[in-house]
Structures are given as structure tokens and as C-alpha cells.
Design a protein around this motif. Structure first.
Motif: not given
Lengths: 287, 323
Positions: A156-162, A213-222
Motif C-alpha cells: 500500500f505504501t508503494a501505491t501511495v508514495l508517488p 494513505a490510511f484511506r488507501e489501506a483501509w479501502n483497498e481490495f485488489n
């Protein structure tokens, strides 16, 4: 002449009303569009399993907490909720830890490789989580990272880092260089300058990034789908997905309660920091 | 940037303080902040660059490479098959059907999403005073995950107790079985997708509207333009850049949307909503045909790259990168 003015007066009033209706009707529609699905879900979450069909009204005639009891009592939910909190906080922390030094380097230094920043802005557009799902699964299998909380945090960090680096570079560039130069004269080192001058001025940006970042981790499904295989390692969206996949009698109030419980904590966070988040979303979308 | 041009450029690039302070020689500027060596920026940026390349860039290369192989049994030895996976995909009626469904889903999301976005953002921009809280409310669906959105729509569209059917009944319309009629299932998926992405569209258009010079609309008022004319002839053309970006973003979201559809319809009924992401999910995790799944990943990435080109083109044209 007198009749003419009174006519225009009537016209003006009619026009003003027309304008109010032209603005009011769409706004009412927008409110219904946004709130109605949420209110319905809230309503169903307070009904009994049988009551869902027999009592279709918006306000439950016999409100019950059965839905919530059945969900909160479930081990699957408890574990997933705990995992989601850990993964969410972990992702926010790791993102900030990596993004702050990188953004500082991009904002303050001229170095070979500075052009990588542009690539950074495009990568998340080029590579959606959906495209990562299968390759990362293979990669995780190869390095033994399946079912680990740390793998999820890293992914998840990699996907929000950019996006995080991008937003922070903009903020750091707005911190006047003179402030740092003055501190430099006083003999502070780079770490102290960042800690005591740059970061305090960038707090809104740090909050925005933490929340995104929190939202990404909280909601990510794939990625959860790709990187976990055992019940104990899943986060909330996957757990809810499995609940919808059960064949036979669906626990509708339970699912509604699950949905409410996974939205509510976030809405409270959001209400407190709305203005930061709104700015962050749009800049994230445009950049 | 050549040092000789530093002075000439410094005036123009004042928005970027660190760069613009190229006084005598741009190269020496960095040494003013002492306490670090030439390696410092590399050390600072390296962790991010490594994480992003290993976890974002490497998987793409892996997908490209892996799609060129095949196995005879799950987990069996890999043999090189070249572009066979792709030729098989593009002659497979199921896959072509998925592309068909994806086109319908993305187009539908665009039509509904942009229409609602315009219909809601313009009045929202004129809403003043107490009504401003509506802007905050608009964002809420953005905080809801795709899976949760799907669960919410399953509940409100349920044939037996869903409130949407009650509303239709109230207006004298027949009850709809949203999830057993193929067209309605597609419509329901589009609705759920738009519900979760509309906040982005509205925020983008609002952002554009707020930069519209009020003197333009005032001038139109003086010239006797109606509110309708003012909206269509002045405001709307001025937010075309935002509309274009919203179009690209909505396409992105719809093209890569797995959670909403998989939990809402599961790709059914009779594959009516089996878009590319659903095909990928089934191939990878239900049929466990990894190499074929990687080929589908590459197709999705290629479509996505096409969208990114459009996006970069738009950003350049309207000068929105860095804005």
C-alpha cells in the motif's frame, strides 16, 4: 408607464424564484443521491433479519442491535478490523517516513535523477492496483510474503508514495529557503532544519498524506485479494466481500452493520480535517 | 539548465523558489546549505525510489515476461510460448465479450458521471451561506470502499425490500429485478461506480468554476444573458479542461474497477457485467491460469497507458501539471 414597471417587478420576482428553483432542485437531488443510500444502509442495519422484508420503511419500527451483535461477535470481523487499523496506521507512518526525505531531496537539491520526480507522478496512473494484483501475488509467493501484515503495508505504501512525494515537494518548495539559510548560519544541521523549520510548516500536507494513505489501506481490495489467503490476515473490504459470497440466506442487517462500521470511523476522522482532505484529493487527481 | 541562462529564467520561474534562486551560478546554490555532501539527495530519495521500483515497476516487467510463458498444469514447468497467450485471448469469444462489456461499462460511467457532475457542480458553485456544507457532504462516497459501495447498492436495489423499487412503485412504475436482468445489472453497476467516483468529478469541476473570472459572467448579465445562456455559453466552455481531466479519471476508475462489480453482480447475470477486471479475477484466482492472467494484466496496462498518454497530453495542453 406604471403598469410597465409593475410588470417588470413581477417578472423580476418570477425570475428570482426560477433561479432559486434552478439551484435548489439539483442541490436537493445531490443530497438525496449522496445521503439516501447511506441512510438506507443505516436503517437496514437496525432491523432484524426478518424485519428487513416485513418492515420496509426508512425508520425501523422495532429497532434492534442484532445486526451489530452478530457482526461484532464474529471473529472474522474482529480480526479484519484490527488488521485494517494496523495496516492503515502502518501505511500512513511508513509513507510519511519514506516520503519526507525523498520530497526534501527533490525540493531542495539539484541532482542527477531529479527528473525521476516526473516519472513518480505518472507511475500510479500507469500502474493501477488491479494491474499489480497478480504480479505482486507471484512476487510475494516467491519471497514468502503472503499473509503478512508487513507485506500489505509495504504494497500500500508503494501505491501511495508517488502521490505523497509529489504533494510534499510542492509544500516544501513553499517553505522560504531564507528560513533555512538563517538557521544554517546559526549552525543547525540538515536534520534539525527539517525537524524544526520545514516539518512544522508542512503539517497540513503531512495530515493530508497520512489520511490519504490510511484511506488507501483501509479501502483497498485488489491487493488484499492478491496478497492474503488465510482468514487471519485479511482486512475489512475482503472480509465484507466474503460475506456477500456466502450462498443461501444472506444476513442483510449484518452486511449493513458491517458497512456502517467500516465507514463510521473514517467519517469522524474526515469531519475534523475536511479542508485538508478536499485539497489533497483534487491535487492528487489533477497531478 | 545551463548556468548562463540562469538569470534570464529566474524571472519567469519565480513560482519555484529553490530553482529560481539561480543568482550567480545555479550549480553553487546548493552548497549554501552546508552540512551534507553531494551524496545526500541520493541517500534521501533512495528508499522511496527503491520501494516504488520494486513494488510498482518490477511487477509490470514481470507481467510482460510471464505472459510469454505457459504451463500444462497448475504450478507445472513453464515453457516459452511467445505471443500465443495474446493470440489465444484475442480469438477467445469470452475475452472479446469482456472487452465489449468494458466498453459499455466505461461509456455508461462517463455519460452518467459527467452528466451528474455538471448538473450538480454548477448549482453547488452558486450555493452560498449555509448550503456550503453540501460541499463537504459531497465527498463522503469517496471515503467508502468499492466493496462497501457494492454492498450498499445490493441492499437498496434488492428486489424484495430495496427502497429504489419502493420509489419506482410510488411513481407507478413496475418493480425491477436489478440483478437478474442483464441490462439492469449493467445499469446498477454503472450507478454504483458513478456513486463512488462522482465526488472526484464534482471537485474537479468546482475547482475549475472557482477560477472563472466573475467579470465575465457579470458582463454577460449586463448584456442581458439569461442564467441558462451564462452557464452554457460562458462557464461551461471555461471548465472544459477540468471536464476533459474528469473524463480521463472516470475512464481510469471504470476500467480498473474490480471491487464494485465483483461484490455487486459478480460479473453476472450470464456474464452481462463480466468486464476485464472480472475476467482477470476469474482467470487468476478461480481458474488459476496465471500466465493467461498476466496477459490480461498486460492488456489492461496497455489500455491504461493509452489513457495516461491522453492525460499527459491534456495536462500539457491546458498547462495543469504543476498547477
Amino acid at each position: 408607464m406604471a403598469t410597465y414597471t409593475s410588470q417588470t417587478g413581477v417578472l423580476a420576482i418570477a425570475r428570482r424564484w426560477l433561479r432559486r428553483v434552478a439551484i435548489g432542485v439539483p442541490l436537493l437531488a445531490l443530497t438525496i443521491w449522496t445521503v439516501f443510500p447511506l441512510l438506507m444502509t443505516l436503517s437496514i442495519s437496525f432491523k432484524s433479519k426478518a424485519g428487513v422484508s416485513t418492515d420496509p420503511g426508512l425508520i425501523p419500527s422495532n429497532p434492534t442491535l442484532d445486526g451489530y451483535r452478530s457482526i461484532i461477535g464474529q471473529q472474522g470481523f474482529q480480526g479484519a478490523f484490527f488488521n485494517s487499523v494496523v495496516v492503515g496506521l502502518g501505511t500512513a507512518a511508513l509513507t510519511l517516513l519514506l516520503a519526507v526525505p525523498a520530497a526534501y531531496a527533490f525540493a531542495r537539491f539539484r541532482f542527477r535523477g531529479r527528473h525521476l520526480l516526473l516519472l513518480f507522478t505518472l507511475l500510479p496512473r500507469l500502474i493501477p492496483g488491479l494491474g499489480l494484483m497478480v504480479p505482486l501475488y507471484r512476487l510475494a509467493v516467491a519471497v514468502g510474503g503472503i499473509d503478512k501484515i508487513s507485506t500489505l503495508i509495504l504494497a500500500f505504501t508503494a501505491t501511495v508514495l508517488p502521490l505523497a512525494v509529489w504533494l510534499l515537494v510542492g509544500f516544501f518548495q513553499q517553505v522560504p529557503r531564507e528560513l533555512e539559510e538563517a538557521a544554517n548560519v546559526d549552525g543547525t544541521n540538515m536534520f534539525q532544519r527539517v525537524r524544526y523549520i520545514v516539518l512544522p510548516l508542512a503539517v497540513p500536507a503531512l495530515i493530508t498524506i497520512g489520511v490519504l494513505a490510511f484511506r488507501e489501506a483501509w479501502n483497498e481490495f485488489n491487493l488484499v485479494l492478491g496478497l492474503t489467503s488465510t482468514p487471519g490476515s485479511r482486512t475489512l473490504p475482503y472480509e465484507l466481500f466474503l460475506m456477500t459470497q456466502t450462498t443461501g440466506f444472506q444476513d442483510n442487517p449484518g452486511q449493513a452493520a458491517f458497512a456502517v462500521l467500516s465507514i463510521i470511523p473514517f467519517i469522524f476522522v474526515y469531519l475534523r480535517i475536511e479542508k485538508y482532505v478536499v485539497g489533497g484529493i483534487t491535487s492528487g487527481a489533477v497531478k | 539548465m545551463p548556468a548562463a541562462e540562469g538569470d534570464a529564467l529566474s524571472v519567469r520561474s519565480t513560482e519555484r523558489p529553490p530553482r529560481s534562486r539561480a543568482k550567480a551560478s545555479a550549480g553553487e546554490d546548493r552548497t549554501k546549505l552546508v552540512g551534507h555532501s553531494r551524496l545526500t539527495p541520493y541517500v534521501l530519495a533512495a528508499p522511496s525510489i527503491v520501494v516504488v521500483s520494486v513494488l510498482l515497476a518490477f511487477p509490470v516487467l514481470y507481467a510482460l515476461w510471464g505472459s510469454l510463458f505457459d504451463t500444462d498444469s497448475i504450478g507445472g514447468p513453464q515453457r516459452f510460448v511467445g505471443i500465443d497467450q495474446y493470440t489465444r485471448l484475442f480469438t477467445d469469444p469470452d475475452f472479446l465479450w469482456s472487452i465489449n462489456r468494458t466498453v459499455v461499462f466505461v461509456t455508461g460511467t462517463l455519460i452518467v458521471g459527467l452528466t451528474l457532475g455538471i448538473a450538480f457542480a454548477f448549482p453547488l458553485n452558486r450555493a452560498a451561506g449555509k448550503l456550503r456544507f453540501l460541499r463537504g457532504l459531497t465527498i463522503v462516497p469517496y471515503l467508502v470502499s468499492g466493496i462497501t459501495t457494492a454492498v450498499i447498492f445490493r441492499l437498496i436495489l434488492n428486489r424484495d425490500f430495496g427502497q429504489v423499487n419502493r420509489v419506482l412503485e410510488f411513481f407507478g412504475l413496475p418493480e425491477m429485478s436489478w440483478f437478474s436482468n442483464p441490462n439492469l445489472a449493467m445499469l446498477a453497476s454503472i450507478g454504483a461506480q458513478v456513486w463512488s467516483d462522482l465526488p472526484l468529478v464534482i471537485l474537479l469541476i468546482l475547482g475549475g468554476l472557482q477560477t472563472v473570472d466573475p467579470s465575465l459572467t457579470d458582463a454577460a448579465d449586463v448584456d442581458g444573458a439569461t442564467a441558462w445562456q451564462r452557464t452554457w455559453k460562458i462557464s461551461l466552455p471555461l471548465v472544459i479542461p477540468q471536464l476533459a481531466l474528469a473524463t480521463v479519471l472516470l475512464s481510469y476508475q471504470a476500467l480498473t474497477s474490480l471491487g464494485v462489480i465483483v461484490a455487486l453482480t459478480g460479473g453476472g447475470p450470464v456474464n452481462a457485467t463480466r468486464t476485464l477486471p472480472i475476467a482477470l479475477y476469474e482467470t487468476a484466482f478461480l481458474h488459476l491460469r496465471t500466465n493467461e492472467a498476466l496477459a490480461i494484466v498486460v492488456v489492461i496496462l496497455a489500455l491504461n497507458a493509452g489513457l495516461t498518454l491522453v492525460y499527459v497530453g491534456l495536462s500539457r495542453r491546458y498547462d495543469m501539471v504543476g498547477n
